[in-house]
Motif scaffolding. Structure first.
Motif, PDB file in Angstrom:
ATOM      1  N   ARG A 175       0.738  -1.163  -0.052  1.00 15.66           N
ATOM      2  CA  ARG A 175       0.111  -0.099   0.198  1.00 15.66           C
ATOM      3  C   ARG A 175       0.753   1.260   0.088  1.00 15.66           C
ATOM      4  N   SER A 234       1.298  -6.763  -2.262  1.00  9.54           N
ATOM      5  CA  SER A 234       0.424  -7.318  -1.189  1.00  9.54           C
ATOM      6  C   SER A 234      -1.114  -7.388  -1.528  1.00  9.54           C
ATOM      7  N   ARG A 235      -1.610  -7.908  -0.540  1.00  9.24           N
ATOM      8  CA  ARG A 235      -3.279  -7.871  -0.953  1.00  9.24           C
ATOM      9  C   ARG A 235      -4.198  -6.609  -1.219  1.00  9.24           C
ATOM     10  N   GLN A 255      -0.604 -11.647  -6.560  1.00 11.61           N
ATOM     11  CA  GLN A 255      -0.571 -11.540  -4.735  1.00 11.61           C
ATOM     12  C   GLN A 255       0.371 -12.752  -4.443  1.00 11.61           C
ATOM     13  N   VAL A 256       0.900 -12.097  -3.153  1.00 14.49           N
ATOM     14  CA  VAL A 256       1.748 -12.951  -2.429  1.00 14.49           C
ATOM     15  C   VAL A 256       1.074 -12.886  -1.006  1.00 14.49           C
ATOM     16  N   GLY A 257       1.098 -14.260  -0.482  1.00 11.78           N
ATOM     17  CA  GLY A 257       0.626 -14.325   0.803  1.00 11.78           C
ATOM     18  C   GLY A 257      -0.452 -15.754   0.914  1.00 11.78           C
ATOM     19  N   ARG A 258      -1.055 -15.473   2.135  1.00 16.47           N
ATOM     20  CA  ARG A 258      -2.072 -16.557   2.472  1.00 16.47           C
ATOM     21  C   ARG A 258      -3.006 -16.905   1.598  1.00 16.47           C
ATOM     22  N   SER A 259      -3.495 -15.606   1.063  1.00 18.64           N
ATOM     23  CA  SER A 259      -4.500 -16.054  -0.029  1.00 18.64           C
ATOM     24  C   SER A 259      -4.052 -15.731  -1.402  1.00 18.64           C
ATOM     25  N   GLY A 280       7.388  -0.939   0.597  1.00 21.07           N
ATOM     26  CA  GLY A 280       6.133  -0.334   0.967  1.00 21.07           C
ATOM     27  C   GLY A 280       4.828  -1.459   1.683  1.00 21.07           C
ATOM     28  N   SER A 317       4.164  -3.686   4.908  1.00 18.66           N
ATOM     29  CA  SER A 317       4.125  -3.721   6.484  1.00 18.66           C
ATOM     30  C   SER A 317       4.872  -4.917   6.961  1.00 18.66           C
ATOM     31  N   GLU A 322      -0.188 -12.449   7.376  1.00 22.18           N
ATOM     32  CA  GLU A 322      -0.514 -13.154   6.086  1.00 22.18           C
ATOM     33  C   GLU A 322       0.189 -12.911   4.891  1.00 22.18           C
ATOM     34  N   HIS A 323       0.807 -11.727   4.917  1.00 21.36           N
ATOM     35  CA  HIS A 323       1.918 -11.699   3.734  1.00 21.36           C
ATOM     36  C   HIS A 323       2.927 -12.454   3.944  1.00 21.36           C
ATOM     37  N   ASN A 370      10.587   0.818   3.851  1.00 22.21           N
ATOM     38  CA  ASN A 370       9.311   0.932   4.500  1.00 22.21           C
ATOM     39  C   ASN A 370       9.859   2.659   5.171  1.00 22.21           C
ATOM     40  N   ASP A 375      11.496   6.542   1.956  1.00 24.74           N
ATOM     41  CA  ASP A 375      10.172   6.707   0.937  1.00 24.74           C
ATOM     42  C   ASP A 375      10.478   6.008  -0.369  1.00 24.74           C
ATOM     43  N   VAL A 376       9.548   4.822  -0.425  1.00 18.95           N
ATOM     44  CA  VAL A 376       9.701   4.089  -1.761  1.00 18.95           C
ATOM     45  C   VAL A 376       9.808   4.903  -3.154  1.00 18.95           C
TER      46      VAL A 376
HETATM   47  P1  FAD Z   1      -0.013  -2.008   5.110  1.00 18.71           P
HETATM   48  O1  FAD Z   1      -0.102  -2.715   6.229  1.00 18.71           O
HETATM   49  O2  FAD Z   1      -1.263  -0.768   4.820  1.00 18.71           O
HETATM   50  O3  FAD Z   1       1.147  -1.407   5.013  1.00 18.71           O
HETATM   51  C1  FAD Z   1       1.779  -0.322   4.137  1.00 18.71           C
HETATM   52  C2  FAD Z   1       3.153  -0.148   4.470  1.00 18.71           C
HETATM   53  O4  FAD Z   1       3.742   0.720   3.662  1.00 18.71           O
HETATM   54  C3  FAD Z   1       3.124   0.693   6.139  1.00 18.71           C
HETATM   55  O5  FAD Z   1       3.991  -0.038   6.808  1.00 18.71           O
HETATM   56  C4  FAD Z   1       3.804   1.985   5.862  1.00 18.71           C
HETATM   57  O6  FAD Z   1       4.517   2.395   6.731  1.00 18.71           O
HETATM   58  C5  FAD Z   1       4.494   1.752   4.407  1.00 18.71           C
HETATM   59  N1  FAD Z   1       4.367   3.037   3.738  1.00 18.71           N
HETATM   60  C6  FAD Z   1       3.476   3.878   3.333  1.00 18.71           C
HETATM   61  N2  FAD Z   1       4.094   4.834   2.576  1.00 18.71           N
HETATM   62  C7  FAD Z   1       5.201   4.576   2.245  1.00 18.71           C
HETATM   63  C8  FAD Z   1       6.215   5.474   1.455  1.00 18.71           C
HETATM   64  N3  FAD Z   1       5.951   6.284   0.782  1.00 18.71           N
HETATM   65  N4  FAD Z   1       7.479   4.723   1.583  1.00 18.71           N
HETATM   66  C9  FAD Z   1       7.814   3.509   2.093  1.00 18.71           C
HETATM   67  N5  FAD Z   1       6.874   2.844   2.838  1.00 18.71           N
HETATM   68  C10 FAD Z   1       5.707   3.397   2.964  1.00 18.71           C
HETATM   69  N6  FAD Z   1      -2.216  -9.862   2.903  1.00 18.71           N
HETATM   70  C11 FAD Z   1      -1.324 -10.028   1.690  1.00 18.71           C
HETATM   71  O7  FAD Z   1      -0.318  -9.325   1.423  1.00 18.71           O
HETATM   72  N7  FAD Z   1      -1.401 -11.358   0.996  1.00 18.71           N
HETATM   73  C12 FAD Z   1      -2.474 -12.465   1.452  1.00 18.71           C
HETATM   74  O8  FAD Z   1      -2.232 -13.372   0.799  1.00 18.71           O
HETATM   75  C13 FAD Z   1      -3.155 -11.907   2.443  1.00 18.71           C
HETATM   76  N8  FAD Z   1      -4.160 -12.853   2.959  1.00 18.71           N
HETATM   77  C14 FAD Z   1      -5.091 -12.332   3.920  1.00 18.71           C
HETATM   78  C15 FAD Z   1      -5.790 -13.276   4.213  1.00 18.71           C
HETATM   79  C16 FAD Z   1      -6.691 -13.282   5.353  1.00 18.71           C
HETATM   80  C17 FAD Z   1      -7.696 -14.187   5.845  1.00 18.71           C
HETATM   81  C18 FAD Z   1      -6.755 -11.829   6.048  1.00 18.71           C
HETATM   82  C19 FAD Z   1      -7.531 -11.615   7.225  1.00 18.71           C
HETATM   83  C20 FAD Z   1      -5.849 -10.992   5.453  1.00 18.71           C
HETATM   84  C21 FAD Z   1      -4.810 -11.232   4.565  1.00 18.71           C
HETATM   85  N9  FAD Z   1      -3.951 -10.150   4.075  1.00 18.71           N
HETATM   86  C22 FAD Z   1      -3.068 -10.790   3.153  1.00 18.71           C
HETATM   87  C23 FAD Z   1      -3.960  -8.821   4.453  1.00 18.71           C
HETATM   88  C24 FAD Z   1      -2.903  -8.533   5.575  1.00 18.71           C
HETATM   89  O9  FAD Z   1      -3.354  -8.771   6.811  1.00 18.71           O
HETATM   90  C25 FAD Z   1      -2.502  -7.112   5.663  1.00 18.71           C
HETATM   91  O10 FAD Z   1      -3.657  -6.203   5.688  1.00 18.71           O
HETATM   92  C26 FAD Z   1      -1.689  -6.848   4.232  1.00 18.71           C
HETATM   93  O11 FAD Z   1      -0.579  -7.674   4.069  1.00 18.71           O
HETATM   94  C27 FAD Z   1      -1.186  -5.217   4.276  1.00 18.71           C
HETATM   95  O12 FAD Z   1      -0.533  -4.969   3.096  1.00 18.71           O
HETATM   96  P2  FAD Z   1       0.495  -3.713   3.067  1.00 18.71           P
HETATM   97  O13 FAD Z   1       1.655  -4.210   3.755  1.00 18.71           O
HETATM   98  O14 FAD Z   1       0.494  -3.541   1.735  1.00 18.71           O
HETATM   99  O15 FAD Z   1      -0.398  -2.553   3.431  1.00 18.71           O
END
Ligand code: FAD
Length: 321
Positions: free
Chosen positions: A209, A234-235, A248-252, A265, A267, A271-272, A286, A304-305
């Motif tokens: 994200r 990520s999801r 998509q990488v991760g559990r689902s 970017g 977290s 699940e990831h 990050n 910052d990515v």
């Molecule tokens: P976020 O958690 O929102 O993290 C974003 C990160 O980016 C933060 O750490 C932030 O500090 C950083 N950031 C923001 N802006 C910048 C910037 N400009 N430069 C650098 N860093 C920055 N997730 C998966 O990925 N894969 C799955 O297969 C998966 N399966 C799931 C299955 C179930 C049953 C459930 C409940 C959830 C599942 N999830 C899965 C979701 C998972 O729980 C997380 O919500 C998801 O992985 C978060 O994705 P993220 O790290 O991209 O986003």
């Protein structure tokens, strides 16, 4: 210790998880002066017997009627084989078929059952199984009473190389008795391949994200092209339609094990991490120094990515020249 390993064969191919289990079994056997028995079931599996040199014995049940993986059929076949032989430990893969059969066999034999096993160790003669719970966030140690049990081994927990050995030492063929099928195998339907397979790529540039918007995906694509890798995510990135579901990488999503995994970017939610923790080299960027991804990254950059990715692309171009 008598250790039985259910060998997963899918459409004529032995999965790496089978060799991972054989590696674990071999290690335990050496410590306990025991025996490793591999069970090979399916149509045409006899031809694969020479791949099972790390087992002391191979039980083969090869029959025309065993085309396709039918859980009900396999459950009953295995139960009959295991009931007679009284093994101590039975290993199944923590895969769709392993989950279908393992729990059933444990219940019917009255053995303890442990899923998501990451490692099996002997401590003072007692078998201690380390299992991943809460999506891999917590590790628990389980003591197996009398060193007996059924364990589902999480793929990627062990080196497959340790279980690979050519040759078949001792083969016993078992005939298939009359079968009563509840489910009949008809045909395999191949999924349409509309995209690359990220699980086969050596280098993944994975975005989360933190990449902020779809408009920034080309930053990752540029790095992927320069490194001959692929972009994954990520999801939330998939849910928002910035990348297709195949990425998509991760559990689902997909479980990947590339040589290099760049997490930009992301977290590092459990699940990831479940889908990429076994990558050979993990590099994370990050903005948040406390992001959980840094707990598993080999190298990390707090930044910052959106600033770093263009600089990285330029640097790779320079070095390529
Ligand atoms: P976020 O958690 O929102 O993290 C974003 C990160 O980016 C933060 O750490 C932030 O500090 C950083 N950031 C923001 N802006 C910048 C910037 N400009 N430069 C650098 N860093 C920055 N997730 C998966 O990925 N894969 C799955 O297969 C998966 N399966 C799931 C299955 C179930 C049953 C459930 C409940 C959830 C599942 N999830 C899965 C979701 C998972 O729980 C997380 O919500 C998801 O992985 C978060 O994705 P993220 O790290 O991209 O986003």
């Amino acid at each position: 210790m008598k250790i039985y390993v259910f060998s997963e064969v899918f459409r004529g191919e032995i999965g790496d998880i089978t060799f991972e289990m054989l590696g674990i079994a071999k290690e335990l056997k050496e410590k306990t002066n025991g025996e490793v028995v591999s069970i090979l079931i399916g149509k045409g599996v006899k031809n694969l017997k020479d791949k099972f040199g790390s087992a002391d014995k191979i039980l083969i049940l090869d029959d025309e009627r065993l085309e396709g993986l039918s859980p009900f059929l396999y459950q009953n076949i295995l139960l009959n084989i295991l009931k007679e032989r009284n093994p101590d430990l039975i290993l199944f893969p923590h895969t769709a078929i392993g989950m279908d059969i393992g729990g059933f066999v444990a219940l019917k034999l009255g053995y303890p059952f442990v899923a998501f096993c990451k490692s099996l160790n002997l401590k003072n003669g007692n078998l201690v199984v380390t299992s991943l719970i809460c999506g891999g966030k917590i590790l628990v140690d389980v003591n197996l009473k009398e060193n007996k049990g059924v364990c589902l081994i999480a793929p990627g927990s062990y080196s497959a190389e340790k279980g690979k050995e050519e040759g078949a030492k001792n083969v016993e063929e078992i005939p298939l008795q009359e079968i009563q099928e509840k489910i009949k195998f008809e045909e395999y339907i191949e999924p349409k391949i509309e995209d690359i397979d990220i699980s086969k790529k050596d280098i993944l540039i994975s975005v989360g994200r933190g990449i902020q918007s779809k408009d920034n995906i080309p930053l990752a694509e540029e790095i992927a092209n320069l490194l001959n890798g692929a972009v994954s995510g990520s999801r939330p990135v998939i849910d928002q339609g910035w990348l297709p579901i195949t990425r998509q990488v991760g559990r689902s999503g997909k479980i990947v094990k590339p040589k290099l995994y760049l997490a930009f970017g992301i977290s590092g939610a459990p699940e990831h991490i479940e889908g990429m923790r076994d990558s050979e080299l993990i590099v994370a960027i990050n903005m948040d120094p406390n992001a959980p991804i840094f707990n598993i990254a080999h190298y990390g950059v707090v930044g910052d990515v959106l600033e770093i990715m263009p600089l990285l692309a330029e640097e790779i171009k320079k070095r390529k020249k």
